[in-house]
Scaffold this motif. Sequence first.
Motif, PDB file in Angstrom:
ATOM      1  N   MET A   1       0.855  -1.178   0.000  1.00  0.00           N
ATOM      2  CA  MET A   1       0.000   0.000   0.000  1.00  0.00           C
ATOM      3  C   MET A   1       0.892   1.230   0.000  1.00  0.00           C
ATOM      4  N   GLY A   2       0.349   2.322  -0.521  1.00  0.00           N
ATOM      5  CA  GLY A   2       1.076   3.577  -0.543  1.00  0.00           C
ATOM      6  C   GLY A   2       1.863   3.808  -1.813  1.00  0.00           C
ATOM      7  N   LEU A   3       1.954   2.808  -2.685  1.00  0.00           N
ATOM      8  CA  LEU A   3       2.704   2.979  -3.922  1.00  0.00           C
ATOM      9  C   LEU A   3       1.763   3.285  -5.073  1.00  0.00           C
ATOM     10  N   GLY A   4       2.341   3.816  -6.132  1.00  0.00           N
ATOM     11  CA  GLY A   4       1.548   4.146  -7.308  1.00  0.00           C
ATOM     12  C   GLY A   4       1.668   3.080  -8.376  1.00  0.00           C
ATOM     13  N   LYS A   5       2.772   3.159  -9.140  1.00  0.00           N
ATOM     14  CA  LYS A   5       3.003   2.219 -10.230  1.00  0.00           C
ATOM     15  C   LYS A   5       4.500   2.145 -10.439  1.00  0.00           C
ATOM     16  N   PRO A  20      -0.608  -0.917  -7.385  1.00  0.00           N
ATOM     17  CA  PRO A  20      -1.757  -0.908  -6.471  1.00  0.00           C
ATOM     18  C   PRO A  20      -2.594   0.356  -6.577  1.00  0.00           C
ATOM     19  N   ALA A  21      -2.073   1.406  -7.231  1.00  0.00           N
ATOM     20  CA  ALA A  21      -2.861   2.628  -7.386  1.00  0.00           C
ATOM     21  C   ALA A  21      -3.995   2.423  -8.392  1.00  0.00           C
ATOM     22  N   PHE A  22      -3.894   1.373  -9.214  1.00  0.00           N
ATOM     23  CA  PHE A  22      -4.969   1.081 -10.157  1.00  0.00           C
ATOM     24  C   PHE A  22      -6.099   0.432  -9.370  1.00  0.00           C
ATOM     25  N   ILE A  23      -7.129   1.187  -9.144  1.00  0.00           N
ATOM     26  CA  ILE A  23      -8.240   0.729  -8.324  1.00  0.00           C
ATOM     27  C   ILE A  23      -9.311   0.126  -9.227  1.00  0.00           C
ATOM     28  N   SER A  24      -9.799  -1.033  -8.860  1.00  0.00           N
ATOM     29  CA  SER A  24     -10.865  -1.649  -9.641  1.00  0.00           C
ATOM     30  C   SER A  24     -12.143  -0.827  -9.502  1.00  0.00           C
ATOM     31  N   SER A  25     -12.929  -0.858 -10.513  1.00  0.00           N
ATOM     32  CA  SER A  25     -14.144  -0.042 -10.602  1.00  0.00           C
ATOM     33  C   SER A  25     -15.156  -0.400  -9.520  1.00  0.00           C
ATOM     34  N   GLY A  79       4.277   7.403  -5.578  1.00  0.00           N
ATOM     35  CA  GLY A  79       3.833   6.732  -4.356  1.00  0.00           C
ATOM     36  C   GLY A  79       4.721   7.093  -3.173  1.00  0.00           C
ATOM     37  N   ASN A  80       4.372   6.588  -2.006  1.00  0.00           N
ATOM     38  CA  ASN A  80       5.113   6.854  -0.779  1.00  0.00           C
ATOM     39  C   ASN A  80       5.752   5.555  -0.282  1.00  0.00           C
ATOM     40  N   PRO A  81       7.052   5.336  -0.588  1.00  0.00           N
ATOM     41  CA  PRO A  81       7.679   4.063  -0.208  1.00  0.00           C
ATOM     42  C   PRO A  81       7.812   3.846   1.302  1.00  0.00           C
ATOM     43  N   SER A  82       7.629   4.885   2.111  1.00  0.00           N
ATOM     44  CA  SER A  82       7.713   4.684   3.562  1.00  0.00           C
ATOM     45  C   SER A  82       6.544   3.852   4.077  1.00  0.00           C
ATOM     46  N   LEU A  83       5.514   3.652   3.262  1.00  0.00           N
ATOM     47  CA  LEU A  83       4.363   2.840   3.664  1.00  0.00           C
ATOM     48  C   LEU A  83       4.525   1.366   3.293  1.00  0.00           C
ATOM     49  N   VAL A  84       5.637   1.013   2.645  1.00  0.00           N
ATOM     50  CA  VAL A  84       5.886  -0.369   2.247  1.00  0.00           C
ATOM     51  C   VAL A  84       6.387  -1.147   3.461  1.00  0.00           C
ATOM     52  N   SER A  85       5.889  -2.350   3.640  1.00  0.00           N
ATOM     53  CA  SER A  85       6.377  -3.194   4.732  1.00  0.00           C
ATOM     54  C   SER A  85       6.600  -4.611   4.224  1.00  0.00           C
ATOM     55  N   PHE A  86       7.482  -5.327   4.905  1.00  0.00           N
ATOM     56  CA  PHE A  86       7.769  -6.714   4.589  1.00  0.00           C
ATOM     57  C   PHE A  86       7.314  -7.588   5.731  1.00  0.00           C
ATOM     58  N   GLN A  87       6.810  -8.746   5.418  1.00  0.00           N
ATOM     59  CA  GLN A  87       6.496  -9.760   6.400  1.00  0.00           C
ATOM     60  C   GLN A  87       7.179 -11.035   5.954  1.00  0.00           C
ATOM     61  N   THR A  88       7.800 -11.728   6.877  1.00  0.00           N
ATOM     62  CA  THR A  88       8.377 -13.023   6.544  1.00  0.00           C
ATOM     63  C   THR A  88       7.501 -14.106   7.142  1.00  0.00           C
TER      64      THR A  88
END
Length: 183
Positions: A1-5, A20-25, A79-88
Amino acid sequence: MGLGKGTAWVNGNNIGRYWPAFISSENGCDAKCNYRGAYHAEKCLTNCGEPTQRWYHVPRSFLNAEGDNTLVLFEEMGGNPSLVSFQTTRVGSVCANVYEKTIIELSCDRKPISAIKFASFGNPDGNCGSFEKGTCESSKNTADILTQECVGKEKCSIDVSTEKFGAPDCSGAPRRLAVEAIC
């Protein structure tokens, strides 16, 4: 979340494009879906108003076990890369192969049981990771019973009995429950 393309790399390995910025209708979304009748493009849409993709798989082989890992994002839409997170996540399994008239406990070491990969009550063959149904099998769906009892829980206890799983005729041989659960 937080990214564009854009495109993402982990330690020099391309993990693909993201958008993820492409939002479904929101058009055509309805809580109830009915496929009957004539086809049209907006029939039975799902995830309306949500990003088309949110989760991306990074193969474990792309990650450095020791030291730092580098994520490079080539962002095309601001987009805002500070909103990117990783989960292992470590995917594993637990198994049981026990005779009837016992109680077993399946536990995933403080992680929830996510699925039942194999379950058989009768005379199953094999070992953990390679169980197979035997020549004698309960008429009840053993996997469905265990899914209902265990999936979503960190541990579950099961009474291995004919009352719970049915009474397959194994020609006098002792009946067993074999189960493999995914953590």
